[in-house]
Design an enzyme around this catalytic site. Structure first.
Site, PDB file in Angstrom:
ATOM      1  N   HIS A 179      -8.232  -1.992   6.343  1.00 40.08           N
ATOM      2  CA  HIS A 179      -8.301  -3.238   6.834  1.00 40.08           C
ATOM      3  C   HIS A 179      -8.919  -4.369   5.811  1.00 40.08           C
ATOM      4  O   HIS A 179      -9.955  -3.856   5.102  1.00 40.08           O
ATOM      5  CB  HIS A 179      -9.570  -3.276   7.921  1.00 40.08           C
ATOM      6  CG  HIS A 179      -9.655  -4.381   8.527  1.00 40.08           C
ATOM      7  ND1 HIS A 179      -8.807  -5.004   9.541  1.00 40.08           N
ATOM      8  CD2 HIS A 179     -10.631  -5.456   8.708  1.00 40.08           C
ATOM      9  CE1 HIS A 179      -9.144  -6.206  10.169  1.00 40.08           C
ATOM     10  NE2 HIS A 179     -10.377  -6.450   9.390  1.00 40.08           N
ATOM     11  N   ASN A 215       0.900  -1.254   0.135  1.00 41.67           N
ATOM     12  CA  ASN A 215       0.164   0.041   0.183  1.00 41.67           C
ATOM     13  C   ASN A 215       0.677   1.246  -0.090  1.00 41.67           C
ATOM     14  O   ASN A 215       0.424   2.257  -0.657  1.00 41.67           O
ATOM     15  CB  ASN A 215      -0.763  -0.166   1.086  1.00 41.67           C
ATOM     16  CG  ASN A 215      -2.065  -0.933   0.904  1.00 41.67           C
ATOM     17  OD1 ASN A 215      -3.254  -0.620   0.272  1.00 41.67           O
ATOM     18  ND2 ASN A 215      -2.118  -2.144   1.607  1.00 41.67           N
ATOM     19  N   ASN A 266      -7.281   3.921   8.406  1.00 44.03           N
ATOM     20  CA  ASN A 266      -6.486   2.647   8.640  1.00 44.03           C
ATOM     21  C   ASN A 266      -7.273   1.630   7.318  1.00 44.03           C
ATOM     22  O   ASN A 266      -8.294   2.021   6.961  1.00 44.03           O
ATOM     23  CB  ASN A 266      -6.743   1.777   9.802  1.00 44.03           C
ATOM     24  CG  ASN A 266      -6.245   0.496   9.740  1.00 44.03           C
ATOM     25  OD1 ASN A 266      -5.147   0.075   9.593  1.00 44.03           O
ATOM     26  ND2 ASN A 266      -7.237  -0.292  10.280  1.00 44.03           N
ATOM     27  N   LYS A 309       0.653  -2.269  15.322  1.00 40.67           N
ATOM     28  CA  LYS A 309       0.447  -1.852  16.686  1.00 40.67           C
ATOM     29  C   LYS A 309      -0.648  -1.099  16.885  1.00 40.67           C
ATOM     30  O   LYS A 309      -1.256  -0.495  15.928  1.00 40.67           O
ATOM     31  CB  LYS A 309       1.692  -1.146  17.021  1.00 40.67           C
ATOM     32  CG  LYS A 309       3.030  -1.961  16.899  1.00 40.67           C
ATOM     33  CD  LYS A 309       3.155  -2.558  18.505  1.00 40.67           C
ATOM     34  CE  LYS A 309       4.140  -3.673  18.396  1.00 40.67           C
ATOM     35  NZ  LYS A 309       4.177  -4.677  19.473  1.00 40.67           N
TER      36      LYS A 309
HETATM   37  C1  GRF Z   1      -3.027  -5.057   3.908  1.00 45.98           C
HETATM   38  O1  GRF Z   1      -3.742  -6.222   3.680  1.00 45.98           O
HETATM   39  C2  GRF Z   1      -4.015  -4.448   4.981  1.00 45.98           C
HETATM   40  O2  GRF Z   1      -5.231  -4.445   4.631  1.00 45.98           O
HETATM   41  C3  GRF Z   1      -3.526  -4.827   6.314  1.00 45.98           C
HETATM   42  O3  GRF Z   1      -2.330  -5.254   6.157  1.00 45.98           O
HETATM   43  C4  GRF Z   1      -1.814  -5.459   5.132  1.00 45.98           C
HETATM   44  C5  GRF Z   1      -0.660  -4.581   4.675  1.00 45.98           C
HETATM   45  O4  GRF Z   1      -0.047  -4.747   3.407  1.00 45.98           O
HETATM   46  N1  GRF Z   1      -4.012  -4.038   7.229  1.00 45.98           N
HETATM   47  P1  GRF Z   1       1.127  -4.061   2.958  1.00 45.98           P
HETATM   48  O5  GRF Z   1       2.284  -3.953   4.067  1.00 45.98           O
HETATM   49  O6  GRF Z   1       0.649  -2.580   2.386  1.00 45.98           O
HETATM   50  O7  GRF Z   1       1.651  -4.850   1.689  1.00 45.98           O
END
Ligand code: GRF
Length: 189
Positions: A107, A16, A105, A89
Site C-alpha cells: 500500500h 511490483n 498487500n 478488488k
Molecule cells: C502500487 O503503488 C501499490 O502500492 C498500489 O498499487 C500500485 C501498483 O503498481 N497498491 P504496479 O501495478 O505494481 O505498478
C-alpha cells in the site's frame, strides 16, 4: 533452498510484479512465482508474466463462481503465498479465511494512515512531512492487517502527486522483496 510457491495478483501496470520476478531469480530469494492472476485483461503487467513464461489467469469478478475457480487454481498449484501487487478488488471473507496469514498487500502510504484510494492527494492535502509505503498481511478490514515492513521518506516542498507516486513506487521496489524475506526468515508463516 526450497522455494515457496507464490502467486501475484495484479490489476494494472505491474511494476511490483516485474521486480518480484527479477528478485525471484535469485537463488536466495524465498519464493518462486508460479502464477499471476489478473482481474483486468488489459493489465500491462500481464506482459511480464508472458515474457517470463509464468502461467497467468484472468478472473472475472462479476461471475459469482469466480472465487471457487480462483481457489481451485491456487490449491492445484500449491500456492503458499499470495502477493497483492496493485490488485484493485476486495477479496471475499471466505477466501481470506482459507488463505489466512498467506496474503500480503503493498500500500502506498505509511499505514495506518491513508488507507484506501487517492493516497498521494490526501497525503499532500494533509500537509504530511513524510510518507512511504507498507507491506501488510491482509485481513477483512481494508489495509488494516499486521504490518510486515514499512519504509519512509521526507516529502520535499515542491513534491506533487506525480513525484510522490514516483518516489513511493521506487521505495516499493525495496519494501516488497524485503517483506517477503522477513516473512520466511523471521515471521515463519
Ligand atoms: C502500487 O503503488 C501499490 O502500492 C498500489 O498499487 C500500485 C501498483 O503498481 N497498491 P504496479 O501495478 O505494481 O505498478
Amino acid at each position: 533452498m526450497v522455494k515457496k510457491n507464490a502467486c501475484i495478483f495484479i490489476s494494472g501496470t505491474g511494476s511490483n510484479l516485474k521486480n518480484l520476478i527479477l528478485q525471484s531469480r535469485n537463488y536466495n530469494f524465498p519464493i518462486n512465482i508460479k502464477i499471476v492472476i489478473s482481474n483486468n485483461k488489459n493489465a500491462f503487467g500481464l506482459i511480464y508474466a508472458k515474457k517470463n513464461s509464468i502461467r497467468h489467469f484472468l478472473i472475472n469478478t462479476k461471475n459469482d463462481k469466480y472465487i471457487y475457480q480462483l481457489t481451485n487454481i491456487l490449491i492445484n498449484e500449491k500456492i503458499e503465498l499470495i502477493c497483492l501487487a496493485g490488485y484493485m478488488k476486495i477479496l471475499p471473507k471466505k477466501f481470506l479465511d482459507l488463505f489466512r496469514k498467506k496474503i500480503i498487500n503493498i500500500h502506498p502510504s505509511l499505514l495506518p494512515k491513508f488507507k484506501g484510494l487517492n493516497t498521494y492527494k490526501r497525503v499532500l492535502e494533509n500537509k504530511e512531512k513524510k510518507t512511504g509505503c507498507t507491506v501488510h498481511f491482509v485481513n477483512k478490514n481494508l489495509d488494516s492487517g499486521n504490518i510486515v515492513c514499512q519504509k519512509t521518506f521526507y516529502i520535499a516542498p515542491n513534491d506533487d502527486e506525480f513525484t510522490l507516486k514516483t518516489k513511493t513506487q521506487r521505495l516499493e521496489q525495496v519494501v516488497f522483496p524485503e517483506a517477503i524475506i522477513k516473512i520466511y526468515r523471521y515471521i515463519r508463516i
